[in-house]
Design an enzyme around this catalytic site. Structure first.
Site, PDB file in Angstrom:
ATOM      1  N   ASN A   7     -75.897  26.359 -48.828  1.00  0.00           N
ATOM      2  CA  ASN A   7     -77.116  26.943 -49.363  1.00  0.00           C
ATOM      3  C   ASN A   7     -78.299  26.315 -48.623  1.00  0.00           C
ATOM      4  OD1 ASN A   7     -79.311  27.677 -50.887  1.00  0.00           O
ATOM      5  ND2 ASN A   7     -78.347  27.253 -52.869  1.00  0.00           N
ATOM      6  N   ARG A  88     -75.316  31.208 -48.375  1.00  0.00           N
ATOM      7  CA  ARG A  88     -76.326  31.922 -49.156  1.00  0.00           C
ATOM      8  C   ARG A  88     -77.350  32.477 -48.175  1.00  0.00           C
ATOM      9  NH1 ARG A  88     -81.467  29.391 -52.074  1.00  0.00           N
ATOM     10  NH2 ARG A  88     -82.218  31.273 -53.081  1.00  0.00           N
ATOM     11  N   HIS A 177     -82.334  35.390 -56.710  1.00  0.00           N
ATOM     12  CA  HIS A 177     -81.466  34.632 -57.627  1.00  0.00           C
ATOM     13  C   HIS A 177     -80.275  35.477 -58.093  1.00  0.00           C
ATOM     14  CE1 HIS A 177     -85.280  32.231 -58.910  1.00  0.00           C
ATOM     15  NE2 HIS A 177     -84.573  31.486 -58.063  1.00  0.00           N
ATOM     16  N   ARG A 238     -95.635  28.289 -57.791  1.00  0.00           N
ATOM     17  CA  ARG A 238     -95.977  29.699 -57.523  1.00  0.00           C
ATOM     18  C   ARG A 238     -96.659  30.340 -58.728  1.00  0.00           C
ATOM     19  NH1 ARG A 238     -90.082  31.411 -55.386  1.00  0.00           N
ATOM     20  NH2 ARG A 238     -89.579  29.200 -55.267  1.00  0.00           N
ATOM     21  N   GLU A 382     -74.245  28.647 -58.522  1.00  0.00           N
ATOM     22  CA  GLU A 382     -74.364  29.570 -57.386  1.00  0.00           C
ATOM     23  C   GLU A 382     -73.342  29.257 -56.296  1.00  0.00           C
ATOM     24  OE1 GLU A 382     -78.600  28.596 -57.699  1.00  0.00           O
ATOM     25  OE2 GLU A 382     -78.985  30.639 -57.033  1.00  0.00           O
TER      26      GLU A 382
END
Ligand code: AMP
Length: 395
Positions: A7, A88, A177, A238, A382
């Site tokens: 990842n 990923r 995601h 963010r 993940e």
């Protein structure tokens, strides 16, 4: 069989080596602060954690270090033992609705999509190229953040902008995601003891980056991130959604160009911007407990926005079987979950406060017996999804 899940983020590289199909983790680790003054590299193997501070200038060096430490700590006898590598990949655009074996054509599309994810796709490509060189006998698989959301209907993914922006430039909601939303929604269906394709779930992936997803009968039908991962609810740094007219207004006031304003919205907004002191939910929670007003505002603004999305998705889904909290904040921050659920009494939601505050990274219900909708904490994984998708091409 051994499968490596990789990842590569903009300034980090996480990796986990799995034994498949047993799904057992052989080792895991992370290279953090890649490209900064000093980086941290770690490996967990055989119950030990090895860590060094070292300068890692780029993702190529990070991968070289992973392979060097595999040899140094005898994680594998020989690199040929690794049968597959799952990567990923953040942006798959409209080209990929599932994971694929990477060949020249796939790599070119990932490269062409770098325009949409300039911080992420190039890092993913370095990971793919370097590991393919080092492990020529293993297959490489791309697992896209966007793929799970390709089932969204047009009424969810289209913006109300000129249609030609979509046809000419690909302006639409992609969502991110996806691997986490897919994994958690599958676990959620098992928890409520229903078939995945008959379950209505809202997943709240609340980490440094955060998004919610409405999953109906096994398919994503809406999500909060958009054309980029800047959209949706507020995050660590963010802003999430804002009125776009703010951008030229601030650009003129502060003598910046549009990209500089976007940088502020990406890196200096969210928890950091509102609180003025931290992007980390733990710091915000501590300051809330001390009565810090800006921290209280940060938490309230965050919880309100999440609760509003849950309300909207309840309507979109036509009812909900289970709401699942996941990722760093969703799994650990009981105060955030409480602040969200307190705003959901109109949906008949009530939680067991003691249980909620005590729950950390453990799969369990936090709703009480009166709650009309089940609410749970479900840790995400993940890397396991990446390994499973890769393994599927090996058998
Ligand atoms: P992630 O991006 O999923 O790693 O999540 C990172 C976020 O999770 C950060 O805002 C952390 O402050 C938050 N987090 C991690 N551990 C905890 C914890 N024990 N309590 C509260 N927040 C946490």
């Amino acid at each position: 069989m051994k499968v490596l899940a990789v990842n590569a983020g903009s300034s980090s590289l996480k990796y986990q080596l799995f034994n498949m199909p047993e799904k057992t983790v052989i080792c895991s680790g992370i290279a953090e602060r890649i490209g900064l003054d000093m980086s941290i590299f770690s490996l967990k193997f055989n119950g030990e954690k090895y860590e060094i501070e070292v300068k890692i200038e780029n993702h190529k060096q990070a991968i070289a270090l992973v392979l060097e430490w595999f040899a140094k700590y005898k994680v594998v006898g020989n690199l040929d033992e690794i049968n597959g590598v799952g990567h990923r990949v953040v942006h798959g655009g409209e080209s990929f609705d599932k994971s694929v074996v990477i060949d020249e054509d796939v790599l070119k599309i990932i490269h062409d999509l770098s325009d949409f994810a300039p911080l992420h796709n190039p890092a993913n490509i370095v990971g793919i190229e370097e590991l393919s060189k080092a492990l020529p006998h293993s297959i490489a698989v791309a697992v896209f953040d966007t793929a799970f959301h390709q089932t969204m209907p047009a009424e969810s993914f289209m913006y109300a902008t000129p249609y030609t922006w979509y046809t000419d430039y690909g302006i639409r909601k992609y969502g991110f995601h996806g691997t986490s939303h897919e994994y958690v929604s599958k676990q959620a269906a098992i928890m409520v003891d229903k078939a995945y394709n008959e379950t209505k779930t809202i997943v709240c992936h609340l980490g440094n980056g955060a998004s919610l997803c409405a999953i109906k009968n096994g398919a994503s039908i809406d999500t909060t991130m958009g054309f980029t991962p800047l959209a949706g609810i507020p995050m660590g740094t963010r802003s999430g959604d804002i009125d776009p007219a703010i951008i030229p207004y601030i650009a003129a006031k502060e003598n910046m160009d549009a990209q500089a304003v976007i940088d502020v919205l990406n890196k200096k907004s969210g928890f950091l911007g509102v609180s003025g002191f931290s992007s980390d939910a733990r710091d915000i929670s501590m300051a809330v407990a001390e009565g810090n007003e800006r921290a209280i505002l940060t938490l309230n603004l965050y919880a309100k926005r999440i609760a509003e999305v849950i309300g909207a998705y309840h309507v979109t889904l036509g009812g909900v079987d289970i709401i699942a909290f996941t990722a760093g904040i969703g799994e650990n921050a009981g105060d955030v979950r409480e602040a969200v659920c307190r705003r959901l009494t109109a949906l008949g939601i009530s939680i067991d406060e003691e249980k909620n505050l005590a729950t950390r990274s453990k799969q369990t219900y936090i709703s009480d017996s009166n709650s009309k909708i089940k609410v749970a904490v479900i840790p995400t994984n993940e890397e396991l999804v990446i390994a499973e998708d890769t393994y599927a091409f090996l058998v």
